[in-house]
Write a protein that holds these residues in place. Structure first.
Motif, short mmCIF file in Angstrom:
data_model
loop_
_atom_site.label_atom_id
_atom_site.label_comp_id
_atom_site.label_asym_id
_atom_site.label_seq_id
_atom_site.Cartn_x
_atom_site.Cartn_y
_atom_site.Cartn_z
N HIS A 9 32.25 -107.52 24.72
CA HIS A 9 32.76 -108.14 25.95
C HIS A 9 33.36 -109.48 25.61
CE1 HIS A 9 33.37 -109.27 30.05
NE2 HIS A 9 32.75 -108.21 30.52
N VAL A 47 27.95 -110.76 40.10
CA VAL A 47 28.57 -110.60 38.79
C VAL A 47 29.80 -109.72 38.90
CG1 VAL A 47 26.37 -110.97 37.63
CG2 VAL A 47 27.20 -108.63 37.99
N ALA A 48 30.75 -109.95 38.00
CA ALA A 48 32.04 -109.26 38.05
C ALA A 48 32.56 -109.03 36.65
CB ALA A 48 33.03 -110.09 38.86
N GLY A 49 31.68 -108.70 35.74
CA GLY A 49 32.09 -108.53 34.34
C GLY A 49 32.97 -107.32 34.15
N GLY A 50 33.48 -107.17 32.96
CA GLY A 50 34.23 -105.98 32.58
C GLY A 50 35.69 -106.04 32.94
N VAL A 77 36.75 -105.85 27.95
CA VAL A 77 35.54 -105.17 27.52
C VAL A 77 35.94 -103.87 26.85
CG1 VAL A 77 35.27 -104.05 29.79
CG2 VAL A 77 33.27 -104.28 28.32
#
Lengths: 81, 135, 135, 81
Positions: free
Chosen positions: C76, D78-81, C88
């Motif tokens: 990531h 959360v807002a990953g990716g 990612v």
């Protein structure tokens, strides 16, 4: 009339060649062609039902009527990928 | 041309994404060292070439109709492959991930069932057989 | 280390497959040029680093427990990313494709909901906002 | 007792810093700490419920009892990716 029959993979090994020209009565169907082959090739005679077939590179059912010059292939179970 | 007898440029498929795509799902089929408990040394992929091209083009068109936001790139190798080589690679790019996964998965599933490609496995003892997925 | 502030070597993840693996599923999240109808020029990813590492490690361990045949690699990116860059990348390798797809999909879904990483979108007019997926 | 509180993303912008040391009564919970912050920071006061929290880098519920030196973070969505 004449059609071109192609053999692939296990079918080619069984027949011993890539393909051949077959002489058929006019208005014969894919099923008629399979019947003629099964009478001649013991390996084909063992199939309880006709395998998938293609006429001119498209899947075609057993009742499909053939015309002179058609390219016909009976296809062993596919296993791509 | 979806079929190739040269190694598939899998990394090249990573460049398929457009600037509107947030998701790329790539599937790679790889020749593995055994199948059904028997060791494999290599695999020969044989295709009914012109029909396989038409069938894969049909799958791409079908999936584009079902998922207009997704773009697909497909390569399938033919010929003799060693363990570890890519036999098929499919990249699906899309604005969002759900469609990218769905289309990539549908593409490989349809390829495996409808595209006239066959594989012959070679074993360490010199024997070989055509893989029959229906057996 | 799952987090990195350098570009992700996505092509490198293609080398994760072992000789017993017949399937590789790779997911790449890519910065796209718009979101919710607003143009995006870049995105800044910020992580609660040590916790994000622990959470991703936990996801890998969980999925390895659920699917012992599958191996996962996850990277990531954090920091400032331009449109088209990979944020990612997840590679799942497995003897068979169903598990490779399932684990890859589960990994990105869990990352998106449980790993403390946030993104701030920058727009052409100079404004910016933190993305709130719950809004 | 003292605990370290960390702020990220929108929370950091609202508070104007990355983190701070907070003085709390012994045996305070995560919910007690949130309550203290919400009394001081108008942005936090607007939250109808406490956001997800982590104590020492693991998710922790509101009833979790804190001990001196704990690292506590309240996490924006959360807002990953």
């Amino acid at each position: 009339m004449r059609v071109e029959v192609l053999y692939f993979a296990a079918f080619r090994d069984a027949v011993g060649k890539d393909g051949e020209t077959c002489e058929l009565a006019d208005r014969s169907t894919v099923a008629d062609l399979w019947g003629a082959l099964a009478r001649r090739v013991p390996y084909f005679a063992r199939f309880p039902v006709m395998p998938p077939a293609a006429v001119n590179r498209e899947y075609a059912g057993p009742e499909t009527t053939l015309v002179a010059g058609d390219e016909v292939a009976f296809l062993p179970p596919v296993a791509g990928g | 041309m979806f079929l190739t007898d040269s190694p598939i440029d899998v990394a090249g498929l990573l460049r398929e994404a457009r600037s509107s795509d947030g998701a790329l799902c790539l599937f790679v089929g790889v020749v593995r060292d055994s199948n059904d408990g028997r060791a494999t040394t290599s695999i020969r992929y044989e295709a009914y070439g012109p029909m396989a091209e038409t069938q894969i083009a049909g799958i791409v068109e079908e999936l584009a109709g079902e998922h207009p936001d997704v773009r697909l790139a497909i390569r399938h190798r033919v010929g003799e492959l060693s363990v570890g080589e890519a036999s098929v690679a499919i990249a699906a790019v899309s604005p969002h991930r759900a469609e990218a996964f769905a289309v990539c998965r549908a593409a490989i599933d349809r390829i495996k069932t409808t595209v006239p490609i066959w594989k012959k496995e070679f074993h360490p003892d010199g024997s070989s057989d055509w893989v029959d997925p229906t057996r």
